[in-house]
Write an enzyme that holds these catalytic residues in place. Structure first.
Site, PDB file in Angstrom:
ATOM      1  N   TYR A  91      58.945  60.640  57.236  1.00 54.65           N
ATOM      2  CA  TYR A  91      58.145  59.486  57.635  1.00 54.65           C
ATOM      3  C   TYR A  91      57.375  58.928  56.428  1.00 54.65           C
ATOM      4  O   TYR A  91      57.390  57.724  56.163  1.00 54.65           O
ATOM      5  CB  TYR A  91      57.169  59.882  58.745  1.00 54.65           C
ATOM      6  CG  TYR A  91      56.214  58.794  59.141  1.00 54.65           C
ATOM      7  CD1 TYR A  91      56.618  57.762  59.977  1.00 54.65           C
ATOM      8  CD2 TYR A  91      54.897  58.779  58.668  1.00 54.65           C
ATOM      9  CE1 TYR A  91      55.738  56.744  60.340  1.00 54.65           C
ATOM     10  CE2 TYR A  91      54.017  57.777  59.022  1.00 54.65           C
ATOM     11  CZ  TYR A  91      54.443  56.760  59.862  1.00 54.65           C
ATOM     12  OH  TYR A  91      53.576  55.771  60.207  1.00 54.65           O
ATOM     13  N   LYS A 145      57.757  55.219  54.506  1.00 53.28           N
ATOM     14  CA  LYS A 145      56.628  54.298  54.339  1.00 53.28           C
ATOM     15  C   LYS A 145      56.363  54.023  52.856  1.00 53.28           C
ATOM     16  O   LYS A 145      55.999  52.902  52.477  1.00 53.28           O
ATOM     17  CB  LYS A 145      55.372  54.841  55.019  1.00 53.28           C
ATOM     18  CG  LYS A 145      55.471  54.877  56.541  1.00 53.28           C
ATOM     19  CD  LYS A 145      55.707  53.491  57.116  1.00 53.28           C
ATOM     20  CE  LYS A 145      55.720  53.506  58.620  1.00 53.28           C
ATOM     21  NZ  LYS A 145      55.804  52.170  59.201  1.00 53.28           N
TER      22      LYS A 145
END
Length: 103
Positions: free
Chosen positions: A35, A39
């Site tokens: 994750y 990002k």
């Protein structure tokens, strides 16, 4: 979405692109490696896009959302769209603001 809107923004020589990222890019957390990496890639894409679109008068902003749910994100997105003097990176929420200051 960005790809769909950019031709019109370039043609008009106006527009704002806002991408929403995460505070985890400021302080990585365990069990969030994929994750956080996705990002971080969005951050790099956004900052590069800002440089590419500057000659077309198209602004680009990166809103860094907090770790917890917050209405601050909507307020920061509104500011990113409506305030041309706002910086490219904008933390939203107390935890994201604190992390941005410590980096």
């Amino acid at each position: 979405m960005t790809q769909a809107f950019l031709p019109r923004f370039r043609q008009r020589k106006a527009g704002v692109v806002v991408n929403v990222s995460s505070g985890t890019t400021l302080k990585p957390l365990p069990m969030l490696a994929v994750y956080t990496a996705s990002k971080a890639a969005l951050n790099a894409f956004t900052e590069s896009l800002a440089l590419e679109l500057q000659p077309f008068n198209v602004r680009v902003s990166l809103v860094m959302e907090p770790f917890t749910r917050s209405l601050d994100v909507a307020e920061v997105i509104w500011r990113a769209v409506n305030d041309s003097s706002s910086p490219i990176r904008q933390p939203a929420g107390a935890d994201a603001v604190a992390l941005a200051r410590s980096n």
